[in-house]
Design a protein around this motif. Sequence first.
Motif, short mmCIF file in Angstrom:
data_model
loop_
_atom_site.label_atom_id
_atom_site.label_comp_id
_atom_site.label_asym_id
_atom_site.label_seq_id
_atom_site.Cartn_x
_atom_site.Cartn_y
_atom_site.Cartn_z
N ASN A 220 0.85 -1.19 0.00
CA ASN A 220 0.00 0.00 0.00
C ASN A 220 0.89 1.24 0.00
OD1 ASN A 220 0.95 0.08 2.61
ND2 ASN A 220 -0.99 -0.42 3.57
N ASN A 221 0.26 2.41 -0.04
CA ASN A 221 0.99 3.68 -0.06
C ASN A 221 2.04 3.70 -1.17
OD1 ASN A 221 -0.45 4.69 2.20
ND2 ASN A 221 0.90 3.53 3.56
N GLU A 241 -2.74 5.83 -1.72
CA GLU A 241 -2.82 4.93 -0.57
C GLU A 241 -2.89 3.47 -0.99
OE1 GLU A 241 -7.10 6.56 -1.05
OE2 GLU A 241 -5.06 6.96 -1.79
N LEU A 242 -2.94 3.22 -2.31
CA LEU A 242 -3.13 1.87 -2.84
C LEU A 242 -1.85 1.38 -3.50
CD1 LEU A 242 -6.70 2.43 -4.32
CD2 LEU A 242 -6.07 1.54 -2.07
N ALA A 261 -7.25 -2.01 -5.40
CA ALA A 261 -7.68 -2.08 -4.01
C ALA A 261 -6.80 -3.02 -3.20
CB ALA A 261 -9.13 -2.54 -3.93
N GLU A 263 -7.32 -5.82 -0.63
CA GLU A 263 -8.46 -6.63 -0.21
C GLU A 263 -8.23 -7.34 1.11
OE1 GLU A 263 -7.57 -7.65 -3.67
OE2 GLU A 263 -9.06 -6.41 -4.70
N ARG A 264 -9.32 -7.52 1.86
CA ARG A 264 -9.28 -8.31 3.07
C ARG A 264 -9.33 -9.79 2.71
NH1 ARG A 264 -14.08 -4.93 4.93
NH2 ARG A 264 -15.17 -6.88 4.50
N PRO A 269 -12.70 -4.85 -0.23
CA PRO A 269 -11.63 -3.87 -0.05
C PRO A 269 -11.47 -3.45 1.41
CG PRO A 269 -13.55 -2.87 -1.12
CD PRO A 269 -13.79 -4.34 -1.09
N ALA A 270 -10.21 -3.33 1.83
CA ALA A 270 -9.94 -2.92 3.21
C ALA A 270 -10.13 -1.42 3.40
CB ALA A 270 -8.51 -3.31 3.59
N GLY A 271 -10.13 -0.67 2.32
CA GLY A 271 -10.31 0.77 2.37
C GLY A 271 -10.83 1.25 1.05
N ASN A 272 -10.08 2.13 0.41
CA ASN A 272 -10.46 2.65 -0.90
C ASN A 272 -10.58 1.50 -1.89
OD1 ASN A 272 -10.44 3.91 -3.51
ND2 ASN A 272 -9.55 5.74 -2.58
#
Length: 525
Positions: A220-221, A241-242, A261, A263-264, A269-272
Amino acid sequence: MIIQLSISLPGPAVIPVFTNIGVTLLPSFLAAVLSALTVLVNPRMLVVRARQRPGAVSAIGAAIIVLSVFGCWLAVHSRASTVDDTAVIDWPRVALALIEAREHPSADDGSGPIPVAFAAAWRYPAGGMVLTSPLAAAGRVYGGTARPSFMGTTGTLFCLDAKTGEELWRADGSEPQDERGTGRSAANEPDSRFKGFFSSPALSADGRYVIVGQGLHEDNNCSLLCFEADSGRLHWRVPTELHIESSPAVAGDIVVVGCGAIERSDGKPAGNPGFVLAVRVSDGTELWRYPLADPESSPTIADGIVYIGSGVNGNAVAALRIESDAALQAAGQPRLLWSVDTRFPIVSAVAVAEDLVVAAGGNGDYVISAESPAGIVLAFDRRTGAIRWRQEAIGDTVLGAPVIAGDKIICTSRRGEVLALALNDGAIRWRRRVRENDPILAGVALAGRVEGSPIADWVAYTVTSSGWLARLDAADGRILETHFINDNHNPGFRRLSLSTPIIADGWLYVGSETGGLRAFFGTRR
């Protein structure tokens, strides 16, 4: 021991990161075990416990011996692809190739002679997995690496001489430099080293810059990065952020890319959930973002329209207007031209030819095939998005980009096949499995010229996941030759050779999991 850092495999674009920590952590692990035995069990107590429970003490000793032997084996088998980044050049073959190029100069279209009867010119070890497809331009070849780490991945972007493989520059984010487009110093940021590269580099319209996304699926980021093509100096970065596994597409002074994204474990998606990003190439100014679920497909731009696939939780192909928000507002137009449901995630790059848009996908990913594998290729009307035809007898997911040539579409599948489909109706003309039980995750490269229809004198090149480069006759799918491109001393265990070959001036360039970047040349038939 092998640790899998990514446990969930929810969607087609998932590329779990494996790291061989046995090599680096085994000495520390053994030291910890021995320290624990020394502190917690003094020699006298050890004798007592050995008499009381001889099996337990013997088991600990055996485990230490096994781990030591296994760690030594891993160290030996990992060294080949990680120690030496110096190009291995076959100078006699390079000389022959240069003579051949002089005697048979490239055609006006730049295609050059078709690489036939492969001769290996050079190999650049790279020091990591080369998952990207190379970029060849102006006598240079660009590519990126991905190396696993505990906090995600790290990566290096490199530039080589196209004919010798000699390194001209490399960048990993560790060198202090002022980014001209943002005014920030990359090395002063808390996470300045580049993430691993899955995104393939693209060249700006004026040839001055190389643009690439960074990050694999668990990262991420990550940022979209722009480098000066000649020097490797970082021109700008646009943070997100992805992660950016999508490969950029350039039109004039605009570059467009998909941001996927995180993913969990349940695939959500865990966020965006993802977005499409447009940036001005010259100065790194962000122009617009458009929300789209997991757009890890690589976009294609044609006549001011961006065509891109939507992956996990999206299952669609979308067409977006490329103009700025202000221009669209002034014209009273929405950004979205059309979006069509595809039933399956679309993660491969989208192809465009005349009035058609061709996209492909399925329910598998780069690491596993679904329990009931399925793949699909679709053709859409460019203007309206209406589905012209759909072909669902592919057998498994199409991960590499489909290529349009003449009256055919050539694509690969996770089933290990190369397929040719009729452009007008999607009928399967031929299908050929390259190797048994060896999926194909890469796309295809075509070389030759179209003389009317059907294709005349074209050949197709692709790579299997275990590292076999194959040349096929595009007319009927006959396999003409194969070559192993992973490191012979370290053939790889991830089965992640997925770099799509490219052809430039009669040379073929391709990356692999453990063999770095290789160059081959051929002669005219």
